[in-house]
Structure formats: C-alpha cells, structure tokens
Write a protein that holds these residues in place. Structure first.
Motif, PDB file in Angstrom:
ATOM      1  N   UNK A   1       8.563  -4.720   7.513  1.00  8.98           N
ATOM      2  CA  UNK A   1       8.560  -5.010   6.132  1.00  8.98           C
ATOM      3  C   UNK A   1       7.164  -5.069   5.342  1.00  8.98           C
ATOM      4  N   UNK A   2       6.185  -5.274   5.993  1.00  2.00           N
ATOM      5  CA  UNK A   2       4.811  -5.443   5.506  1.00  2.00           C
ATOM      6  C   UNK A   2       3.768  -4.949   6.424  1.00  2.00           C
ATOM      7  N   UNK A   3       2.675  -4.118   6.322  1.00  2.00           N
ATOM      8  CA  UNK A   3       1.825  -4.060   7.074  1.00  2.00           C
ATOM      9  C   UNK A   3       0.507  -3.865   6.480  1.00  2.00           C
TER      10      UNK A   3
ATOM     11  N   UNK B   1       1.831   8.364   3.103  1.00  2.00           N
ATOM     12  CA  UNK B   1       1.008   7.456   3.825  1.00  2.00           C
ATOM     13  C   UNK B   1       1.488   6.120   4.357  1.00  2.00           C
ATOM     14  N   UNK B   2       2.474   5.688   3.417  1.00  2.00           N
ATOM     15  CA  UNK B   2       3.290   4.337   3.335  1.00  2.00           C
ATOM     16  C   UNK B   2       4.021   4.579   5.048  1.00  2.00           C
TER      17      UNK B   2
ATOM     18  N   UNK C   1       7.381  -1.413  -2.427  1.00  2.00           N
ATOM     19  CA  UNK C   1       6.239  -1.494  -3.155  1.00  2.00           C
ATOM     20  C   UNK C   1       5.432  -0.325  -2.828  1.00  2.00           C
ATOM     21  N   UNK C   2       4.170  -0.484  -3.817  1.00  4.55           N
ATOM     22  CA  UNK C   2       3.485   0.656  -3.914  1.00  4.55           C
ATOM     23  C   UNK C   2       2.423   0.436  -2.678  1.00  4.55           C
TER      24      UNK C   2
ATOM     25  N   UNK D   1      -9.060   0.919   4.063  1.00  2.00           N
ATOM     26  CA  UNK D   1      -7.948  -0.070   4.342  1.00  2.00           C
ATOM     27  C   UNK D   1      -6.794   0.028   3.749  1.00  2.00           C
ATOM     28  N   UNK D   2      -5.465  -0.128   4.209  1.00  2.00           N
ATOM     29  CA  UNK D   2      -4.456   0.190   3.651  1.00  2.00           C
ATOM     30  C   UNK D   2      -3.444  -0.796   3.698  1.00  2.00           C
ATOM     31  N   UNK D   3      -2.616  -1.141   2.532  1.00  2.00           N
ATOM     32  CA  UNK D   3      -1.660  -2.383   2.701  1.00  2.00           C
ATOM     33  C   UNK D   3      -0.317  -1.925   2.001  1.00  2.00           C
TER      34      UNK D   3
END
Length: 262
Positions: A93-95, A83-84, A127-128, A120-122
C-alpha cells in the motif's frame, strides 16, 4: 541475488571517475542490495526473472538522466511500466525506496575522491509518485546512511538533514543533470544530454529488430564532441590551399601544352 559483499568498501585506483558500488533499497524485489564493481565493470548473472534487467533499468542511465518517464527508464519504452510499480508491485500500500551509485577517482595528490548519485522515491496506492535526486561526496554506509536503525529507509526530510553542507537534493531533472555533468563530466548541457539520449537508444533490447537507422545515426552524430574552431579554421585553410594548388597546376599544364604546340 548478488554474491557475498566484502565488508570493506572499494577504493578508486585511477584518476578518472569509475563506478565503485551501487545499490537498490525497497525497489522491485530488492530490500537492500549492494553491488560492487571491479575496475568500473559489473557482471550480472542469473536465471530469467531474477531482476537483472530491473536492476539495470533502475540504475543506468536512469541515475544519469533523472527522468522517471517510462520511455526513458524502460529498455523497451513500454509506457505501461510506470515507476510506481517498482515500488508497490501490486502488493504494497505504501513504499519508500532508493537507487544509488557511487563513483570514485584519485586526485593528482593521490587522495581518493567520491561522488554518490541517488534517487529517492515514495509511492502510495492511489496517490502520486514523489521523487527527489541527490548528489553528494558522502559514501553510503560510511558517512551517509539511507536506512534508519529501525530498518526503514530515510525519508526526504531526513536525507536533507544528512546532506546538510555536504550535498544537494534536486526536485527538477534538468537541474540534477546539470549537477551530475558539472561533478563528473563537464561536457556542457547540450552534449551531456546527447550522450544520455544515445545510451537510452543503445540499451534497447533487440536493437537491430526495429532499427531506425536515421534516428540512430542522428543520435550518434549528436553525441560527438563539437569541433574546435581552430581545427575548423585549419581545415578550411587547407581546402583553400588545395584549390590554389589545383589552379596553379592547371596553369602549368596549359603552359606545357602551349610550348609543345609552339
């Protein structure tokens, strides 16, 4: 890419729940896309690679299931498609992103009723993945904004404040499924899970190529509603009556044979 979205929000026309709208925010190639359904149906057309399969994988049965495991999200069950990746795509790098779907129906008094399901996903590189599901009667774009004026998606704490008193955030998939079932279906946990598992089985690409007949048959059987106890009693009594009728008929036939012999 979806067609031009009407400015007015769709309204329910039936007394049963039907999907009205759904959307993706910061997932895959979608920045903020909204899709409108017609009579509960949605047709996606486009060339290969435009994101039709990705959209479906991130919508249904994902938003009914609440699990992020690849074998339940991906139609082909490929464990390598985590999923990431739908968030970072090897370029961010981040979303932070959202997937949501809105259902609507008419109550007996003719008033419209709504239910929005979302996840919602981060994710950040190295990272995890963090995720949270929510259920609310609010409508995205009307009384629930998932995107801030700055253009950034609302983080989890911001969503918590927006849902206060009008919705619930769930961290555990089983609690989320229970809430979805209570709100939309009222099937009970066992049958609801059986139906979700059946959807996951049936949406596999080229289902007939590696068809496991026993597994599919079991999934279909598990998805059937349980028989009412009174119905089972009636059927059992009918079989008992049939047995008594058969014994009585055999007795009549023996009597006829005995009379004829006499």
């Amino acid at each position: 890419m979806p067609p031009d979205i009407p400015t007015s929000l769709p309204q329910p026309a039936k007394q049963r729940w039907q999907p009205l709208r759904s959307g993706l925010i910061n997932l895959f190639l979608y920045d903020n896309e909204e899709f409108h359904y017609t009579q509960g149906r949605l047709l996606l057309r486009g060339n290969n690679g435009t994101g039709k399969s990705r959209f479906l994988a991130l919508q249904l049965p994902f938003l009914l299931d609440g699990e992020i495991k690849s074998n339940r999200v991906e139609p082909d069950g490929d464990a390598a498609k985590r999923m990431e990746w739908h968030l970072l795509m090897d370029r961010h790098p981040y979303r932070l992103g959202y997937s949501w779907i809105e259902f609507g129906r008419l109550r007996a008094d003719g008033e419209a009723e709504y239910c929005t399901l979302g996840c919602g996903m981060e994710a950040s590189k190295g990272g995890q993945l963090k995720r949270w599901n929510f259920v609310t009667p609010q409508r995205v774009g009307e009384d629930l904004e998932l995107i801030r004026p700055s253009g950034a998606p609302v983080p989890k704490d911001g969503l918590t404040a927006l849902l206060e008193g009008r919705g619930t955030i769930y961290q555990k998939a089983n609690e989320y499924r229970r809430a979805v079932d209570d709100r939309l279906f009222q099937l009970g946990e066992e049958r609801y899970m059986a139906l979700v598992n059946l959807l996951i089985q049936l949406r596999k690409p080229q289902l007939s190529r590696d068809l496991d007949e026993a597994k599919l048959s079991q999934a279909l059987s598990d998805s059937l509603p349980p028989l009412d106890s009174s119905t089972i009693t009636d059927v059992a009594e009918a079989f008992r009556e049939l047995e008594r009728d058969r014994d009585q008929l055999d007795g009549y036939l023996r009597c006829v044979a005995a009379v004829r012999q006499f």
